[in-house]
Design a protein around this motif. Structure first.
Motif, short mmCIF file in Angstrom:
data_model
loop_
_atom_site.label_atom_id
_atom_site.label_comp_id
_atom_site.label_asym_id
_atom_site.label_seq_id
_atom_site.Cartn_x
_atom_site.Cartn_y
_atom_site.Cartn_z
N GLY A 208 50.07 60.72 44.36
CA GLY A 208 51.19 60.31 45.17
C GLY A 208 50.86 59.04 45.95
O GLY A 208 49.89 58.35 45.66
N ALA A 209 51.67 58.75 46.95
CA ALA A 209 51.51 57.56 47.77
C ALA A 209 51.55 57.97 49.24
O ALA A 209 51.86 59.11 49.58
CB ALA A 209 52.60 56.54 47.47
N TYR A 210 51.25 57.03 50.11
CA TYR A 210 51.32 57.28 51.53
C TYR A 210 51.53 55.98 52.28
O TYR A 210 51.26 54.89 51.77
CB TYR A 210 50.06 57.99 52.05
N VAL A 211 52.02 56.11 53.49
CA VAL A 211 52.14 54.98 54.41
C VAL A 211 51.37 55.32 55.67
O VAL A 211 51.29 56.49 56.06
CB VAL A 211 53.62 54.66 54.74
N THR A 212 50.79 54.31 56.28
CA THR A 212 50.01 54.52 57.50
C THR A 212 50.05 53.25 58.33
O THR A 212 50.41 52.18 57.83
CB THR A 212 48.56 54.90 57.17
N GLY A 213 49.67 53.37 59.57
CA GLY A 213 49.67 52.22 60.46
C GLY A 213 49.56 52.66 61.89
O GLY A 213 49.75 53.84 62.22
N GLY A 214 49.24 51.72 62.76
CA GLY A 214 49.09 52.05 64.17
C GLY A 214 48.53 50.88 64.93
O GLY A 214 48.60 49.72 64.50
N ILE A 256 50.09 50.59 52.98
CA ILE A 256 50.51 51.59 52.00
C ILE A 256 49.33 51.86 51.07
O ILE A 256 48.43 51.02 50.91
CB ILE A 256 51.73 51.12 51.18
N GLY A 257 49.32 53.03 50.47
CA GLY A 257 48.23 53.38 49.57
C GLY A 257 48.67 54.39 48.53
O GLY A 257 49.77 54.96 48.59
N PHE A 258 47.79 54.61 47.59
CA PHE A 258 47.99 55.59 46.52
C PHE A 258 46.77 56.50 46.47
O PHE A 258 45.65 56.06 46.77
CB PHE A 258 48.20 54.90 45.17
N TYR A 259 46.99 57.77 46.10
CA TYR A 259 45.88 58.72 46.05
C TYR A 259 45.94 59.54 44.77
O TYR A 259 46.98 59.66 44.13
CB TYR A 259 45.92 59.65 47.27
#
Length: 308
Positions: A208-214, A256-259
């Motif tokens: 899947g994918a994900y979003v992250t940040g801060g 953004i990333g993929f795992y």
């Protein structure tokens, strides 16, 4: 028989015939009474004889489903036993330990500078303002946090980015200070400690994918080095820091990333590949603040790693 015996029959014979006839009459009367009694009993009891004559195995089979019991006389029925001797569990994920909410990660990659970090001003340099540009470097990151569920969590991440300083700037700086070309070296180190939510979006059970940040605290340090020869039993040339400046600022990032899970679809262990945009509010060089940097720093780190 009596009719066939005439008056010439002896007396004993006549008495035997009479006794036989009497016994036969009594037997027929008793049989008729018994048949009448059975018929009345069956009419009164209805189908009770059917249930009492059923085999024990049939009653046990019917009783297991509660068909032969009702009302207060029926005992509570337990849930059917699971197949293969297992235990009843909730729908996936049926079991999660307290440790499954803890997230741990680590990764490495390369970092590309963008924005004003990629060029310098000769005019500013001639005025004594240290405004170096940045080259491509590498990054290391590590972190941990808490997953509220399978898709949403929050991480505390430490990231270290190390960029080189391009040779054109170093040569120009060396010339401005009366040094030979190639005599100066340098690097720019930026590290941060940031609080970063993360949201996963699965494509399948394993990927899947994900979003992250801060955002958080960022520290940028620029080092200038010069080759210095040290002699003991033999002479070696080592780069030693001859000047540096640093700044502590706030910053932010988004990515953004993929795992891809590698220990099964129920595991939290996954490979990841991600790209981020990093913005650091470092101060801009000026005549009164000439040794504090080239202004806002912008980086594009690309990282690969493992997250649990």
């Amino acid at each position: 028989m009596v009719a066939n015996c005439d008056r010439t029959c002896p007396l004993p014979r006549r008495m035997l015939i009479a006794a036989s006839a009497l016994a036969l009459g009594l037997s027929l009367t008793a049989a008729a009474q018994t048949s009448s009694s059975d018929t009345s009993a069956n009419a009164a009891t209805g189908f009770s004889n059917f249930s009492s004559s059923s085999s024990p195995s049939l009653q046990a089979y019917l009783g297991s489903d509660g068909l032969l019991t009702s009302g207060a006389s029926a005992s509570p029925s337990a849930s059917p036993s699971p197949q293969y001797g297992g235990q009843h569990t909730q729908q996936y994920p049926g079991y999660e330990s307290r440790w499954s909410h803890i997230a741990i990660e680590g990764g490495v990659g390369f970092t590309i500078p963008v924005g004003p970090d990629t060029s310098f001003s000769q005019t500013n340099l001639n005025n004594g303002e240290l405004s170096p540009s940045e080259g491509v470097g590498f990054n290391i990151n590590a972190g941990g946090g808490w997953m509220f569920n399978k898709r949403i969590g929050v991480l505390i991440e430490y990231t270290f980015d190390k960029q080189g300083i391009p040779g054109d700037y170093l040569n120009a700086l060396a010339t401005a200070n009366g040094l030979g070309a190639g005599s100066l070296g340098g690097n720019i180190n930026t590290w941060d400690l940031a609080l970063e939510p993360i949201i996963y979006q699965p494509f399948s059970h394993k990927s899947g994918a994900y979003v992250t940040g801060g955002g958080g605290f960022y520290r940028k340090v620029t080092n200038f080095t010069e080759a210095v020869e040290s002699c003991y039993y033999y002479c070696i040339s080592q780069a030693e820091t001859v000047d540096h400046f640093s700044s502590n600022q706030g910053g932010a990032n988004f990515g953004i990333g993929f795992y891809r899970k590698f220990l099964g679809e129920d595991s939290n262990a996954k490979f990841f590949a991600e790209v981020r945009y990093v913005w650091v509010n470092s101060p801009k060089a000026s005549t009164s603040n000439f040794d504090q940097g080239s202004g806002t720093e912008e980086l594009i780190p690309v990282s690969f790693g493992i997250r649990f």
